[in-house]
Motif scaffolding. Sequence first.
Motif, PDB file in Angstrom:
ATOM      1  N   MET A 168       0.664  -1.256  -0.110  1.00 26.54           N
ATOM      2  CA  MET A 168       0.181   0.211  -0.103  1.00 26.54           C
ATOM      3  C   MET A 168       0.820   1.268  -0.017  1.00 26.54           C
ATOM      4  SD  MET A 168      -2.930  -1.289   2.821  1.00 26.54           S
ATOM      5  CE  MET A 168      -1.822  -1.265   4.248  1.00 26.54           C
ATOM      6  N   PRO A 169       1.201   1.755  -1.133  1.00 29.36           N
ATOM      7  CA  PRO A 169       2.369   2.971  -1.359  1.00 29.36           C
ATOM      8  C   PRO A 169       1.360   4.202  -1.020  1.00 29.36           C
ATOM      9  CG  PRO A 169       2.077   1.581  -3.421  1.00 29.36           C
ATOM     10  CD  PRO A 169       1.048   1.057  -2.491  1.00 29.36           C
ATOM     11  N   ALA A 170       2.497   4.932  -0.179  1.00 30.35           N
ATOM     12  CA  ALA A 170       1.955   6.097   0.497  1.00 30.35           C
ATOM     13  C   ALA A 170       3.192   7.268   0.307  1.00 30.35           C
ATOM     14  CB  ALA A 170       1.576   5.890   1.914  1.00 30.35           C
ATOM     15  N   PRO A 171       2.882   8.448   0.166  1.00 31.52           N
ATOM     16  CA  PRO A 171       3.714   9.507   0.139  1.00 31.52           C
ATOM     17  C   PRO A 171       4.233  10.017   1.223  1.00 31.52           C
ATOM     18  CG  PRO A 171       1.635  10.359  -0.397  1.00 31.52           C
ATOM     19  CD  PRO A 171       1.461   9.042  -0.259  1.00 31.52           C
ATOM     20  N   LYS A 172       5.501  10.332   1.429  1.00 31.81           N
ATOM     21  CA  LYS A 172       6.036  10.745   2.608  1.00 31.81           C
ATOM     22  C   LYS A 172       5.630  11.874   3.229  1.00 31.81           C
ATOM     23  CE  LYS A 172      10.007  13.553   0.696  1.00 31.81           C
ATOM     24  NZ  LYS A 172      11.472  13.648   0.621  1.00 31.81           N
ATOM     25  N   THR A 226     -13.722  15.156   0.025  1.00 31.56           N
ATOM     26  CA  THR A 226     -14.566  15.755   0.956  1.00 31.56           C
ATOM     27  C   THR A 226     -14.668  14.418   2.256  1.00 31.56           C
ATOM     28  OG1 THR A 226     -16.322  14.293  -0.257  1.00 31.56           O
ATOM     29  CG2 THR A 226     -16.230  16.627  -0.623  1.00 31.56           C
ATOM     30  N   LYS A 227     -14.122  13.509   2.268  1.00 33.73           N
ATOM     31  CA  LYS A 227     -13.904  12.726   3.101  1.00 33.73           C
ATOM     32  C   LYS A 227     -12.505  11.632   3.258  1.00 33.73           C
ATOM     33  CE  LYS A 227     -17.273   9.552   1.032  1.00 33.73           C
ATOM     34  NZ  LYS A 227     -18.529   8.919   1.102  1.00 33.73           N
ATOM     35  N   PHE A 228     -12.830  10.675   4.123  1.00 36.78           N
ATOM     36  CA  PHE A 228     -11.422   9.903   4.083  1.00 36.78           C
ATOM     37  C   PHE A 228     -11.127   9.273   2.743  1.00 36.78           C
ATOM     38  CE2 PHE A 228     -11.856  10.157   8.874  1.00 36.78           C
ATOM     39  CZ  PHE A 228     -10.919  10.811   9.086  1.00 36.78           C
ATOM     40  N   PRO A 229      -9.747   9.179   2.547  1.00 36.68           N
ATOM     41  CA  PRO A 229      -9.561   8.311   1.298  1.00 36.68           C
ATOM     42  C   PRO A 229      -9.828   7.062   1.081  1.00 36.68           C
ATOM     43  CG  PRO A 229      -7.612   9.411   2.120  1.00 36.68           C
ATOM     44  CD  PRO A 229      -8.534   9.627   3.216  1.00 36.68           C
ATOM     45  N   LYS A 230     -10.461   6.704  -0.033  1.00 36.66           N
ATOM     46  CA  LYS A 230     -10.873   5.259  -0.335  1.00 36.66           C
ATOM     47  C   LYS A 230      -9.968   4.323  -0.616  1.00 36.66           C
ATOM     48  CE  LYS A 230     -14.190   6.481  -3.245  1.00 36.66           C
ATOM     49  NZ  LYS A 230     -14.534   7.904  -3.384  1.00 36.66           N
ATOM     50  N   MET A 231      -9.889   3.172  -0.413  1.00 36.21           N
ATOM     51  CA  MET A 231      -8.972   2.465  -0.846  1.00 36.21           C
ATOM     52  C   MET A 231      -9.144   1.476  -1.976  1.00 36.21           C
ATOM     53  SD  MET A 231      -7.840   0.504   2.942  1.00 36.21           S
ATOM     54  CE  MET A 231      -9.663   0.534   3.582  1.00 36.21           C
ATOM     55  N   VAL A 232      -8.402   1.791  -3.067  1.00 35.65           N
ATOM     56  CA  VAL A 232      -8.535   1.209  -4.318  1.00 35.65           C
ATOM     57  C   VAL A 232      -7.862   0.098  -4.178  1.00 35.65           C
ATOM     58  CG1 VAL A 232      -8.151   1.721  -6.857  1.00 35.65           C
ATOM     59  CG2 VAL A 232      -8.881   3.622  -5.441  1.00 35.65           C
ATOM     60  N   LEU A 233      -8.694  -0.977  -4.736  1.00 34.66           N
ATOM     61  CA  LEU A 233      -8.035  -2.488  -4.845  1.00 34.66           C
ATOM     62  C   LEU A 233      -7.781  -2.906  -6.055  1.00 34.66           C
ATOM     63  CD1 LEU A 233      -7.046  -5.101  -3.287  1.00 34.66           C
ATOM     64  CD2 LEU A 233      -9.293  -5.906  -3.356  1.00 34.66           C
ATOM     65  N   ILE A 269      -2.473  -4.800  -5.143  1.00 31.83           N
ATOM     66  CA  ILE A 269      -1.864  -3.636  -4.884  1.00 31.83           C
ATOM     67  C   ILE A 269      -3.231  -2.875  -4.199  1.00 31.83           C
ATOM     68  CG2 ILE A 269      -1.926  -2.287  -6.816  1.00 31.83           C
ATOM     69  CD1 ILE A 269       0.717  -1.018  -6.205  1.00 31.83           C
ATOM     70  N   ILE A 270      -3.017  -1.919  -3.133  1.00 30.90           N
ATOM     71  CA  ILE A 270      -3.961  -1.123  -2.926  1.00 30.90           C
ATOM     72  C   ILE A 270      -3.394   0.477  -2.673  1.00 30.90           C
ATOM     73  CG2 ILE A 270      -5.316  -0.084  -0.752  1.00 30.90           C
ATOM     74  CD1 ILE A 270      -5.641  -3.359   0.139  1.00 30.90           C
ATOM     75  N   TYR A 271      -4.150   1.203  -3.492  1.00 26.02           N
ATOM     76  CA  TYR A 271      -3.787   2.691  -3.447  1.00 26.02           C
ATOM     77  C   TYR A 271      -4.900   3.556  -2.675  1.00 26.02           C
ATOM     78  CZ  TYR A 271       0.098   2.999  -6.126  1.00 26.02           C
ATOM     79  OH  TYR A 271       1.557   2.794  -6.678  1.00 26.02           O
ATOM     80  N   PHE A 272      -4.440   4.549  -1.966  1.00 27.48           N
ATOM     81  CA  PHE A 272      -5.581   5.242  -1.201  1.00 27.48           C
ATOM     82  C   PHE A 272      -5.725   6.542  -2.225  1.00 27.48           C
ATOM     83  CE2 PHE A 272      -3.746   2.907   2.041  1.00 27.48           C
ATOM     84  CZ  PHE A 272      -4.621   2.794   3.077  1.00 27.48           C
ATOM     85  N   THR A 273      -6.990   6.851  -2.445  1.00 25.40           N
ATOM     86  CA  THR A 273      -7.359   8.022  -3.342  1.00 25.40           C
ATOM     87  C   THR A 273      -7.145   9.130  -2.594  1.00 25.40           C
ATOM     88  OG1 THR A 273      -9.539   7.677  -2.846  1.00 25.40           O
ATOM     89  CG2 THR A 273      -8.788   6.818  -4.923  1.00 25.40           C
ATOM     90  N   THR A 292       6.561   8.078  -5.512  1.00 25.58           N
ATOM     91  CA  THR A 292       6.317   6.441  -5.415  1.00 25.58           C
ATOM     92  C   THR A 292       4.849   6.327  -4.669  1.00 25.58           C
ATOM     93  OG1 THR A 292       7.533   6.658  -3.655  1.00 25.58           O
ATOM     94  CG2 THR A 292       8.548   5.734  -5.787  1.00 25.58           C
ATOM     95  N   GLY A 293       4.265   7.483  -4.019  1.00 28.87           N
ATOM     96  CA  GLY A 293       3.025   7.185  -3.209  1.00 28.87           C
ATOM     97  C   GLY A 293       1.880   7.163  -3.633  1.00 28.87           C
ATOM     98  N   TRP A 294       2.027   7.457  -5.202  1.00 32.99           N
ATOM     99  CA  TRP A 294       0.589   7.512  -5.837  1.00 32.99           C
ATOM    100  C   TRP A 294       0.626   6.701  -7.205  1.00 32.99           C
ATOM    101  CZ3 TRP A 294       0.037  10.903 -10.316  1.00 32.99           C
ATOM    102  CH2 TRP A 294       1.197  11.911 -10.529  1.00 32.99           C
ATOM    103  N   GLY A 295      -0.705   6.480  -7.634  1.00 32.36           N
ATOM    104  CA  GLY A 295      -0.691   5.539  -8.677  1.00 32.36           C
ATOM    105  C   GLY A 295       0.153   5.644 -10.055  1.00 32.36           C
TER     106      GLY A 295
END
Length: 544
Positions: free
Chosen positions: A106-110, A197-204, A189-193, A235-238
């Motif tokens: 689940m990549p994430a930006p620093k 307006t609300k918490f990021p969704k998890m894209v599977l 892989i899972i990416y957080f969008t 590297t933290g985004w799609g």
Amino acid sequence: MHNMKNYEKTIKEFNIDVPHFFNFGFDVVDKNAETKDNTALIWIDTDGETHEKYTFGDLKRMSNRFANVLKEQGFKKGDNLYVMVPRVPEWYSVMLGCFKLGVIPMPAPKILREKDIDYRLKASKARGAVVYGDSIEKFGNLSTPDNFTKIAIKYESKGWQNYEDLMAKAGEYLSREDVEPTKSTDPLIIYFTSGTTKFPKMVLHDQTYALGHYITARFWQDLTEDDIHWTLSDTGWGKAVWGKLFGQWLIGTTVVMHNQSDRFDPELHLNILQNFGVTTFCAPPTAYRMLILQDLSKYDFSKLRHSVSAGEPLNPEVIRKWKEHTKTLIYDGYGQTETVNTVANYPCLEVKPGSMGKPAPGFTVDIVDDEANPMPFNEAGHIAIKAEGKNQVGIFRGYYRDEEATNAAFHNGWYFTGDKAYKDEDGYFWFVGRSDDVIKSSGYRVGPFEVESALQTHNAVAESAVIGAPDKLRGTIVKAFIVLKPGFEGSDELITDIQEHVKNETAPYKYPREIEFVDNLPKTVSGKIRRVELRQMEENRRRH
């Protein structure tokens, strides 16, 4: 072997064969290592000069070691691993090692803050985290389960295992027989969008997502195994897997990764383009807008043969200036964290400046109403992609642990992207905006992008963002936030001049009735303008 020669023929004939079992690490990276073992990666450090080259064989050994590290830590297929690793070669070891084992990175930006990280770890029920450098300090106050594995790269911290020590002890041999095989339908892989307006969704995405990016690399990026391709992306985004991993290595292309500092340096980027023989280049509109403000005549672009852009539509004026100096047209492409490239401009088709282009091979894309009925030509509607049974290669499998959001996106046999556009009589798509970005003013519907495109042609405007601002008389008015080019200062005279310019460039009702000059615009980590933030700010101002 270049991009398609005949668009209609390719659309009709193209398809991707999906095997029952598929693993990108073994089937692509390791296979490339055995068959050609050419340079897979040119890694360039922050200074733009120091660099290292890695072959597919190097990546095979590095990823085997990390897969063995994970095995030693008790990770199994289906476990989620939080990956906060910037643009350094270790990112590849971690990602590919996960793929081989069936662990879901689940990549994430620093740049994420402590509360962002806490949300992601809890929402995903992560089994561990791999974190680079002093980003580890953001984990200081977070509570994690007892069996949570913490691995630190290039950093020593109490409670964290050292990546370098673990890698030194791990063997570089790994056989497919040593791991549970991954089916093509298994999670990859899972990416957080970016949440607006609300918490990021998890894209599977499942394993076929990697195969789907063949479309991205082959048709839109026009890649061959002889190319050196550079996509600007954290590297933290799609976008990282769009341009630094899946499609490129399916073809055997060399990719460039630059460990960019927090501040974008246009001259440094132009030097890299020139000095490392980059042949194909992908950058977001923000970067192109900054690059064309430089003296491009100082650089040698003779190796560069193909330029592309994605993230937001590119203004025609930027395309014109880039072509004037590099002799390459910027081919706009469209897709999302949830997809691969699904609409684009291609070398075999005429480019209509400002258009998104046409649907990519492998997809049925249309402009539809709320019930998925096709819209008439030149009328705005939803951009939707045919996704019967939610198993279309290149489209995500759903929002992880969020059935409501998944059902809202998939209905009537289509995936609704949440973006709006219209289609002309020639089948070209024209972006209007996110569904919630479209401005309704005095009975008219105005897409922010068309106003921003008009603003971009004014000689004082470096960047702009257009929103609908509340107005007592009209309900909503068009308002522009503008970043000026160096040497220009905001004034009432300049506001009037810009407004008159927009009236001449596009329909007069679209001109911004209000203009505010700003030093910078709020953006997502992927460089997209956060108009929602500007709207909220404006609403709060007018309320008080």
